[in-house]
Design a protein around this motif. Structure first.
Motif, short mmCIF file in Angstrom:
data_model
loop_
_atom_site.label_atom_id
_atom_site.label_comp_id
_atom_site.label_asym_id
_atom_site.label_seq_id
_atom_site.Cartn_x
_atom_site.Cartn_y
_atom_site.Cartn_z
N MET A 163 -2.13 -3.92 -3.09
CA MET A 163 -2.43 -4.77 -1.94
C MET A 163 -3.05 -6.09 -2.39
SD MET A 163 -3.84 -2.03 0.85
CE MET A 163 -4.43 -3.32 1.92
N ALA B 214 -3.08 1.85 -4.74
CA ALA B 214 -2.70 1.13 -3.51
C ALA B 214 -3.53 -0.14 -3.33
CB ALA B 214 -2.85 2.03 -2.30
N LEU B 215 -4.83 -0.07 -3.58
CA LEU B 215 -5.68 -1.23 -3.40
C LEU B 215 -5.30 -2.36 -4.36
CD1 LEU B 215 -7.96 -2.21 -1.62
CD2 LEU B 215 -9.58 -1.27 -3.26
N SER C 72 -18.27 0.51 3.09
CA SER C 72 -16.88 0.09 3.15
C SER C 72 -16.67 -1.29 3.77
CB SER C 72 -16.03 1.12 3.88
OG SER C 72 -16.51 1.31 5.19
N ASP D 112 -9.13 -0.08 5.49
CA ASP D 112 -8.74 1.34 5.42
C ASP D 112 -8.75 1.84 3.98
OD1 ASP D 112 -8.43 1.33 8.17
OD2 ASP D 112 -6.23 1.24 8.10
N ARG D 113 -8.20 1.07 3.06
CA ARG D 113 -8.14 1.50 1.65
C ARG D 113 -9.53 1.52 1.03
NH1 ARG D 113 -3.86 4.48 0.42
NH2 ARG D 113 -2.10 3.59 1.49
N ALA E 155 0.82 -1.21 0.00
CA ALA E 155 0.00 0.00 0.00
C ALA E 155 0.85 1.26 0.00
CB ALA E 155 -0.93 0.01 1.21
N SER E 156 2.02 1.20 0.60
CA SER E 156 2.86 2.39 0.71
C SER E 156 3.80 2.57 -0.47
CB SER E 156 3.69 2.33 2.00
OG SER E 156 4.65 1.29 1.90
N PRO F 86 -5.69 -3.07 6.88
CA PRO F 86 -5.19 -2.31 5.72
C PRO F 86 -6.16 -2.32 4.54
CG PRO F 86 -3.44 -3.66 6.63
CD PRO F 86 -4.71 -4.07 7.32
N ASP G 200 -1.50 6.63 -4.18
CA ASP G 200 -2.68 6.17 -3.45
C ASP G 200 -3.74 5.56 -4.36
OD1 ASP G 200 -1.65 6.83 -1.01
OD2 ASP G 200 -2.64 8.79 -0.92
N ALA H 284 -11.48 4.54 2.24
CA ALA H 284 -11.06 5.77 1.58
C ALA H 284 -11.72 5.92 0.21
CB ALA H 284 -9.54 5.78 1.43
#
Length: 191
Positions: free
Chosen positions: A99, A95-96, A155, A145-146, A87-88, A142, A92, A149
């Motif tokens: 992951m 990121a998903l 979610s 969280d993604r 993810a990092s 994680p 952004d 967002a």
């Protein structure tokens, strides 16, 4: 007779410094599980693989179940690290997807550990305040969280559906029903 930590053993057994035996045993347990699955793991097979006395594993694990809980906890911690690193690593927006790819790669590279973590019944049977339950819950965060967002109104449900897709792909690949590469799979699933 138990050998003290750091004492030299006879024959092919190794010498360990205080505190290193637990890591050696966890490494040996992961290797044994990778080679033969968790069902075949015993305290005796672990001691043989680690090159220590049969009594040595009992210094760190009360029994086989305690050992499996520790291996699974460590597996979830490693899994979470892989997801967070993915993810990092980049922007952004993707990121998903990164992951998701990390999830599939972890499952493919650690099939038997993944089965222990997700298909053995250890987590549902663990106490709610146990390190295993906490590590398993943390591994979902994680992804949640993604997804939050991107998709806040639904979610939690959306994260579970995406998790289900990834889990299904890992298990289908592990059981030989899917032979496509992670890259090919990532090209057709939407995240």
């Amino acid at each position: 007779m138990k050998h003290s930590a750091g004492a030299k053993s006879s024959g092919s057994r190794k010498t360990y410094h205080h505190g290193a035996l637990r890591k050696v045993l966890l490494d040996a347990a992961r290797a044994e599980i990778a080679a033969h699955g968790a069902r075949g793991l015993s305290m005796a097979s672990l001691a043989r693989r680690a090159g220590v006395a049969q009594s040595a594993p009992y210094r760190h694990f009360s029994d086989r179940e305690d050992l499996l809980f520790s291996v699974a906890t460590d597996g979830f911690e490693r899994f979470t690290e892989a997801l967070l690193e993915a993810a990092s690593d980049g922007d952004d927006m993707s990121a998903l997807s990164r992951m998701a790819a990390a999830y599939l790669v972890f499952g493919e590279r650690n099939v038997e550990l993944y089965r222990l973590m997700f298909a053995s019944g250890l987590v549902p049977g663990a106490a709610s305040d146990s390190p295993l339950k906490r590590a398993a819950s943390a591994s979902f965060q994680p992804l949640l969280d993604r997804v939050t967002a991107l998709d806040s109104p639904t979610s939690h449900l959306s994260a579970h559906v995406r998790w289900g897709q990834l889990h299904g792909l890992v298990m289908l690949k592990a059981d030989g029903f899917i032979h496509d590469s992670v890259e090919a799979l990532m090209g057709v699933i939407s995240f």
